[in-house]
Each structure stands twice: as structure tokens, then as C-alpha cells.
Write an enzyme that holds these catalytic residues in place. Structure first.
Site, short mmCIF file in Angstrom:
data_model
loop_
_atom_site.label_atom_id
_atom_site.label_comp_id
_atom_site.label_asym_id
_atom_site.label_seq_id
_atom_site.Cartn_x
_atom_site.Cartn_y
_atom_site.Cartn_z
N ARG A 285 0.81 -1.25 0.00
CA ARG A 285 0.00 0.00 0.00
C ARG A 285 0.83 1.28 0.00
NH1 ARG A 285 -3.01 -3.19 3.69
NH2 ARG A 285 -4.69 -4.21 2.57
N LYS B 259 2.65 11.12 -11.74
CA LYS B 259 1.76 10.25 -12.52
C LYS B 259 2.49 8.95 -12.77
CE LYS B 259 -1.27 13.35 -15.06
NZ LYS B 259 -1.66 13.85 -16.39
N GLU C 144 8.34 17.34 -25.68
CA GLU C 144 7.75 17.78 -24.40
C GLU C 144 8.34 19.13 -23.98
OE1 GLU C 144 5.21 16.26 -23.12
OE2 GLU C 144 5.38 14.08 -23.31
N LYS D 78 6.76 22.59 -14.97
CA LYS D 78 5.95 21.45 -14.55
C LYS D 78 5.69 21.50 -13.04
CE LYS D 78 4.64 16.81 -14.98
NZ LYS D 78 4.67 15.57 -15.70
N GLU E 183 -4.92 16.84 -11.22
CA GLU E 183 -5.48 17.21 -12.53
C GLU E 183 -6.98 17.46 -12.50
OE1 GLU E 183 -3.54 15.35 -15.96
OE2 GLU E 183 -5.46 15.45 -16.98
N ARG F 5 -3.64 21.35 -14.59
CA ARG F 5 -2.67 20.31 -14.96
C ARG F 5 -3.02 19.68 -16.32
NH1 ARG F 5 0.50 15.67 -11.45
NH2 ARG F 5 1.61 14.85 -13.25
N ASN G 39 -1.19 18.29 -21.03
CA ASN G 39 -1.51 17.27 -22.02
C ASN G 39 -1.70 17.84 -23.42
OD1 ASN G 39 -1.51 14.77 -20.58
ND2 ASN G 39 -3.23 15.59 -19.44
N HIS H 279 -1.40 15.62 -26.38
CA HIS H 279 -1.42 14.23 -25.92
C HIS H 279 -2.70 13.49 -26.30
CE1 HIS H 279 2.07 15.55 -23.78
NE2 HIS H 279 2.24 14.41 -23.14
N HIS I 273 -1.89 10.18 -27.88
CA HIS I 273 -2.21 8.87 -27.29
C HIS I 273 -2.99 8.01 -28.30
CE1 HIS I 273 -1.79 10.25 -22.82
NE2 HIS I 273 -0.64 10.01 -23.38
N HIS J 61 6.55 8.11 -27.81
CA HIS J 61 5.58 9.00 -27.16
C HIS J 61 5.79 10.45 -27.63
CE1 HIS J 61 2.96 10.62 -24.06
NE2 HIS J 61 3.93 11.44 -23.69
P1 NAD Z 1 11.56 4.98 -22.62
O1 NAD Z 1 11.48 4.89 -21.18
O2 NAD Z 1 11.02 3.87 -23.43
O3 NAD Z 1 13.08 5.25 -23.03
C1 NAD Z 1 13.40 5.38 -24.39
C2 NAD Z 1 14.54 4.45 -24.81
O4 NAD Z 1 15.78 5.00 -24.38
C3 NAD Z 1 14.48 3.07 -24.22
O5 NAD Z 1 14.92 2.15 -25.17
C4 NAD Z 1 15.48 3.14 -23.07
O6 NAD Z 1 16.00 1.90 -22.71
C5 NAD Z 1 16.52 4.03 -23.65
N1 NAD Z 1 17.33 4.78 -22.71
C6 NAD Z 1 16.93 5.39 -21.58
N2 NAD Z 1 17.93 6.12 -21.08
C7 NAD Z 1 18.99 5.96 -21.88
C8 NAD Z 1 20.32 6.48 -21.89
N3 NAD Z 1 20.72 7.37 -20.99
N4 NAD Z 1 21.15 6.09 -22.86
C9 NAD Z 1 20.73 5.23 -23.84
N5 NAD Z 1 19.49 4.73 -23.90
C10 NAD Z 1 18.63 5.10 -22.93
O7 NAD Z 1 10.82 6.30 -23.17
P2 NAD Z 1 10.69 7.79 -22.62
O8 NAD Z 1 10.55 8.62 -23.82
O9 NAD Z 1 11.72 8.10 -21.62
O10 NAD Z 1 9.30 7.75 -21.84
C11 NAD Z 1 8.09 7.50 -22.51
C12 NAD Z 1 7.08 7.02 -21.50
O11 NAD Z 1 6.86 8.05 -20.53
C13 NAD Z 1 5.74 6.70 -22.10
O12 NAD Z 1 5.29 5.50 -21.58
C14 NAD Z 1 4.85 7.84 -21.64
O13 NAD Z 1 3.52 7.47 -21.51
C15 NAD Z 1 5.47 8.19 -20.31
N6 NAD Z 1 5.21 9.54 -19.86
C16 NAD Z 1 4.78 9.71 -18.59
C17 NAD Z 1 4.55 10.98 -18.09
C18 NAD Z 1 4.17 11.15 -16.65
O14 NAD Z 1 3.81 12.27 -16.26
N7 NAD Z 1 4.25 10.12 -15.84
C19 NAD Z 1 4.79 12.09 -18.89
C20 NAD Z 1 5.24 11.90 -20.20
C21 NAD Z 1 5.46 10.61 -20.67
N1 GLY Z 2 2.54 14.66 -18.65
C1 GLY Z 2 1.36 15.29 -18.18
C2 GLY Z 2 1.29 15.42 -16.70
O1 GLY Z 2 2.18 15.05 -15.98
O2 GLY Z 2 0.31 15.88 -16.20
#
Ligand code: NAD
Ligand code: GLY
Length: 367
Positions: free
Chosen positions: A123, A145, A187, A229, A239, A243, A247, A250, A254, A267
Site C-alpha cells: 500500500r 503520474k 515535451e 511542470k 489534474e 494540470r 496534455n 497528448h 495517445h 511518445h
Molecule cells: P523509454 O522509457 O522507453 O526510453 C526510451 C529508450 O531510451 C528506451 O529504449 C530506453 O531503454 C533508452 N534509454 C533510456 N535512457 C537511456 C540512456 N541514458 N542512454 C541510452 N538509452 C537510454 O521512453 P521515454 O521517452 O523516456 O518515456 C516515454 C514514457 O513516458 C511513455 O510510456 C509515456 O507514456 C510516459 N510519460 C509519462 C509521463 C508522466 O507524467 N508520468 C509524462 C510523459 C510521458
Molecule cells: N505529462 C502530463 C502530466 O504530468 O500531467
């Protein structure tokens, strides 16, 4: 001499936390230890990041800490409940208790999954974000998030769960593939478009330096993005209002990710196209000027991002997915649009014909 780390704060009352930014932050063991509750630590990373950074990172922990690792498969396609179970397996096999600290070492996929695991395990346990992609450094590691995808919708299962701290090391960006760097820039552009026209102009002038991975330019872009942010999250953590403006792009994005199959479009790439579509819609309402709309498209192109929807997708495909977006209220589709460059507005769209028109316009706009 190494520059000291910059520190920003996410103000959320008793759940406030710092964001440390700078070269070599990954080696700042003493800072990290301040946020570790007990002797148990589980570092979650993936098969790509582990060979690059894991052993050096683990080696710096003092012996009194019991540090375990969980190495997940790499990719958006693995951002699932099934993969999440591998983290729970590691926690339970190591008999981790409620005082365990989970550390996410990776991009947004690892950060979102580790955060969700931390929210669920017994939890709720301690959690630290160490983002290693530009996208995760400017966006996903901040704000709490967390979650996983479902085959019917992106990030549909998750929780709001804040980390204890975020540690951003700009040097790890040196190993990031070019395509991933560009995805992160989507972003970054988003923040300029929705809330900071001056920052947008700075990006127009400094995009080449960012693509060349100039450390000063990257640090400035990361710091400015995190600051924006943090301000928004502090005002509206769960949100219920402002907030949602984070998006921008997005809702369309999405839809692309879900329709094309997770991981086919990154993404950030899907968000770039989504921002162009949202900007077109904003122009259609005579909010955004045609000149400023063109600047958004031009900046995305400069960042080596796509600006046209996938050819295989028609308007109906978008609308089908947009109808299940988390932001929607009643029967309308909630869009984030631009009143002007640097100012976002929430817009509940009930005019599907107009939405169709904007999506179809993409077939005519040359890239
Ligand atoms: P990812 O985590 O898939 O990383 C992209 C690629 O880069 C992967 O292959 C990873 O292994 C590689 N990688 C990571 N760091 C590296 C480094 N330093 N050197 C070499 N390779 C490296 O993708 P991302 O773009 O980081 O994240 C996308 C995800 O984030 C999506 O799932 C999206 O929905 C989510 N997201 C979440 C929020 C939130 O607020 N929580 C906001 C935006 C996006
Ligand atoms: N990436 C959108 C949020 O964190 O609200």
C-alpha cells in the site's frame, strides 16, 4: 571544477520534494542516501540501461545497504501489468518490507512502472526517480503520474504517487539515441507553447545547440521545463484543472500510440504530431494566428520530429481512441488548445465534424 547541482522544489505540502539537476548527479550518493528510509533498496532498470550505468551506480552504495536490482525488458510494449509483476516478484523474493526504497533508473517507461509498483507494494513505499532520457527528465519523473498501459488505452491503469526526490544527471544524455533526444524535445516545446512564449522563442534560437547536446543548453531547457511542470503540479496535483494543459498534443498523440501499437511511434513523436493537430484546431477557432501555428510546426521540424499523422490513420481512428481519454467529461472530447502562443485553454469539443475536418487537414498540409 564540477558545477554544483541546481535544486528546484515541487511544493506539495508534506509531500514536497526536490529535483536535483546537473552533470554527474548519478554519483551524488550522499544526496541519494538522504531519501533512503532503511537498509533495503531495489533499483529497477531495463536491459538497455543496465549495461551502461547500473554497476557503477550500485557500486557506490555503502555496504550497510542491502541493494537489489530488477532488470526489466526494454520498451513501451512492456509497460504492462504483466511486467509490473516482475517488480513485485523481486520485492517479495528479497523479502522487502514496508521501509524498502524503490529507485527508478531509466526513461519514462521505467519511471512510470516503478512509481506504480511503489504506490501498490504494501500500500505504498518510498520511491526515487532517476530519469535517464530527456523526456523523463523534463516531464515524466516530475509530478507523480505513474501507471501502465492497457491494450485499449494508454496509461489507463495507474496512480498519483509522488517520489521522495528526483535526481537528474545531464551526462547520461550522451548515450541517448538521436531519435529519443528528439522525442524528449517534443515535451520541451510543449512547455513553451502552453505557458512560456519567451521560452518558445529561446527554443527557436537554440534548437541546433540542443540537438548537438550542448550541456549548458540542455541544462537550461531541463531546468526551465521542470520549473514549469513543478509550478503546475503544485497548483493542481490530481489534474482537476490547470494540470490538464500539460496534455497539450497528448489526446491526439495517445490515439496514435494506441492505434499504431505501443512503441511503434515514440511518445514524443506522437505528441509532436498531436501538438500540430491541436494547433490547427486552435487556428480553426481563430484563437491561434496562422503565423504562430506555422512556428509550432517549424520548431517541431527543426527538432527532427514528425508533424504529419501516420498515413494509415483516418479521422475515425483518432476519434475512437480520443473518446476513451482520461480527461473527457461526459460525452465531449476534452482538448488542450492554444488561445495564443504561450497560453493554453481547455476546450470540451462536441463538434465531431469540426474535429474530423482538422484531422483530415493533415492530409493536405505539406510537411
Ligand atoms: P523509454 O522509457 O522507453 O526510453 C526510451 C529508450 O531510451 C528506451 O529504449 C530506453 O531503454 C533508452 N534509454 C533510456 N535512457 C537511456 C540512456 N541514458 N542512454 C541510452 N538509452 C537510454 O521512453 P521515454 O521517452 O523516456 O518515456 C516515454 C514514457 O513516458 C511513455 O510510456 C509515456 O507514456 C510516459 N510519460 C509519462 C509521463 C508522466 O507524467 N508520468 C509524462 C510523459 C510521458
Ligand atoms: N505529462 C502530463 C502530466 O504530468 O500531467
Amino acid at each position: 571544477m564540477k558545477n554544483p547541482l541546481e535544486i528546484l522544489n515541487v511544493d506539495l505540502g508534506e509531500r514536497s520534494y526536490p529535483i536535483y539537476i546537473g552533470q554527474g548527479a548519478l554519483g551524488e550518493q550522499l544526496i541519494l542516501e538522504k531519501y533512503i528510509d532503511s537498509s533495503q533498496v531495489l533499483i529497477v532498470t531495463n536491459e538497455t540501461i543496465a549495461p551502461l550505468y547500473l554497476s557503477k551506480f550500485v557500486d557506490q552504495f555503502p555496504e550497510r545497504l542491502d541493494v537489489k536490482t530488477s532488470i526489466l525488458p526494454d520498451g513501451e510494449i512492456y509497460k504492462t501489468l504483466e511486467t509490473l509483476n516482475k517488480i513485485f516478484d523481486a520485492l517479495l523474493e528479497s523479502r522487502c518490507n514496508r521501509q524498502v526504497t524503490l529507485i527508478a533508473l531509466g526513461g519514462g517507461v521505467i519511471g512510470d512502472m516503478t512509481g506504480f509498483a511503489a504506490a501498490c507494494y504494501q500500500r505504498g513505499v518510498n520511491f526515487i526517480q532517476i530519469p535517464t532520457t530527456l523526456l523523463s527528465q523534463v516531464d515524466s519523473s516530475v509530478g507523480g503520474k505513474t501507471g501502465v498501459n492497457h491494450r485499449l488505452g494508454k496509461n489507463m491503469i495507474g496512480a498519483f504517487y509522488q517520489p521522495k526526490c528526483v535526481l537528474i544527471d545531464t551526462t547520461v544524455l550522451s548515450t541517448l539515441p538521436d531519435r529519443e533526444l528528439s522525442a524528449g524535445l517534443a515535451e520541451v516545446i510543449k512547455y513553451g507553447a502552453i505557458c512560456d512564449r519567451q521560452f518558445f522563442e529561446w527554443l527557436e534560437q537554440n534548437m541546433e545547440s540542443l540537438l548537438l547536446r550542448d550541456n549548458a543548453a540542455l541544462t537550461y531547457a531541463i531546468k526551465t521545463s521542470c520549473k514549469k511542470k513543478a509550478e503546475v503540479v503544485a497548483k493542481d496535483e490530481k489534474e482537476s484543472g490547470i494540470r490538464a494543459t500539460l496534455n497539450f498534443g497528448h489526446t491526439f498523440g495517445h490515439a496514435i500510440e494506441t492505434q499504431m501499437g505501443y512503441g511503434q511511434w515514440l511518445h514524443g513523436e506522437a505528441v509532436a504530431v498531436g501538438m500540430c493537430m491541436a494547433a490547427d484546431f486552435s487556428e480553426k477557432l481563430t484563437w491561434l494566428s496562422p503565423e504562430d501555428n506555422a512556428r509550432i510546426r517549424a520548431l517541431c521540424l527543426k527538432a527532427k520530429l514528425p508533424v504529419m499523422k501516420p498515413q494509415a490513420m483516418v479521422a475515425e481512428d483518432f476519434i475512437k481512441h480520443m473518446k476513451v481519454d482520461k480527461k473527457n467529461v461526459s460525452a465531449s472530447i476534452r482538448l488542450i488548445l492554444l488561445k495564443t502562443l504561450g497560453e493554453a485553454r481547455i476546450y470540451d469539443c462536441t463538434d465531431v465534424a469540426l474535429l474530423n475536418e482538422v484531422i483530415n487537414r493533415q492530409d493536405q498540409v505539406p510537411s
